[in-house]
Design an enzyme around this catalytic site. Structure first.
Site, PDB file in Angstrom:
ATOM      1  N   ASP A   1       0.865  -1.170   0.000  1.00  0.00           N
ATOM      2  CA  ASP A   1       0.000   0.000   0.000  1.00  0.00           C
ATOM      3  C   ASP A   1       0.913   1.234   0.000  1.00  0.00           C
ATOM      4  O   ASP A   1       2.070   1.163   0.431  1.00  0.00           O
ATOM      5  CB  ASP A   1      -0.873  -0.031   1.265  1.00  0.00           C
ATOM      6  CG  ASP A   1      -1.563   1.291   1.513  1.00  0.00           C
ATOM      7  OD1 ASP A   1      -2.244   1.775   0.584  1.00  0.00           O
ATOM      8  OD2 ASP A   1      -1.408   1.858   2.621  1.00  0.00           O
TER       9      ASP A   1
HETATM   10 MG   LIG Z   1      -2.775   3.286   3.513  1.00  0.00          MG
END
Ligand SMILES: [Mg+2]
Length: 229
Positions: free
Chosen positions: A9
């Site tokens: 991410d």
């Molecule tokens: Mg994040």
């Protein structure tokens, strides 16, 4: 080796999104006659977070979110102005903010020595591409940058993860690891897609009734090496 593919991410995993959001909000607020205060940043951030959670649940689109977030802020503050224009200015300002978290780049470079590394991010392509360029992370990840706004699906949906696996050529999903700070997008998405997960907790305890339970928990990405070995 446990894993072949590491799916990172971006925001608040590799990038200091809180710092970027603050900088971009304060600049934009001044341009639009909104007092650039911590209270107004918190009000905006709450509105924005709620809309992103709605995107995760498939209730609103990215276009809705960009139309609504500053319109709602201006309404809440009683300040006249065009929310869509303010959003465009914010997007421009946020695009300039590519601050990474301490040690994040080095952690990705270490992982890359023996793994295929990729970015999995929910975001606006123009903003994310510019920030990866400014941070130098675009060179580290090369073509393996998967932005929801370009894939036509968002984390945690199965469509998003299916497309990432297809593009990377991942056949056995147990050979991949999702690394992220969000239980509702990264960890839930990974669990649903059958990909092992590592939650970047920043010291937060796992809630009593978590949306999904990660396989690994680390305080920040600098600790990833132990999970990979
Ligand atoms: Mg994040």
């Amino acid at each position: 080796m446990k894993f072949r593919y590491i799916l990172f991410d971006a925001d608040n995993t590799l990038f200091d999104f809180n710092a970027a959001e603050r900088e971009a909000f304060m600049r934009t607020a001044e341009e639009f006659g909104v007092p650039p205060t911590d209270a107004n940043l918190a009000l905006y951030s709450g509105i924005n977070d709620a809309l992103w959670k709605q995107i995760e649940r498939g209730e609103v689109t990215s276009a809705d979110m960009q139309r609504l977030r500053f319109t709602r802020l201006l309404e809440a503050l009683g300040v006249p102005g065009d929310g869509l224009q303010m959003n465009a200015a914010y997007v421009r300002n946020l695009s300039d903010c590519g601050m990474t978290l301490p040690g994040a780049r080095e952690a990705v470079e270490r992982a890359k020595k023996s793994h295929t590394v990729a970015v999995i991010t929910n975001g606006i392509p123009q903003v994310q591409r510019s920030r990866y360029g400014k941070s130098g992370l675009d060179a580290v990840f090369g073509e393996n940058i998967f932005i929801s706004g370009e894939l036509g699906a968002s984390k945690p949906s199965a469509e998003y993860f299916d497309e990432v696996c297809r593009r990377l050529g991942i056949e056995d999903r147990r050979e991949a690891l999702v690394v992220g700070d969000s239980l509702t997008s990264d960890i839930l998405g990974g669990v649903r897609a059958g990909i092992p997960t590592c939650w970047v907790s920043f010291g937060r305890p796992l809630p009593d009734d978590p949306p999904a339970v990660p396989d690994y928990i680390i305080d920040d990405v600098r600790e990833l090496d132990a999970t990979l070995s």
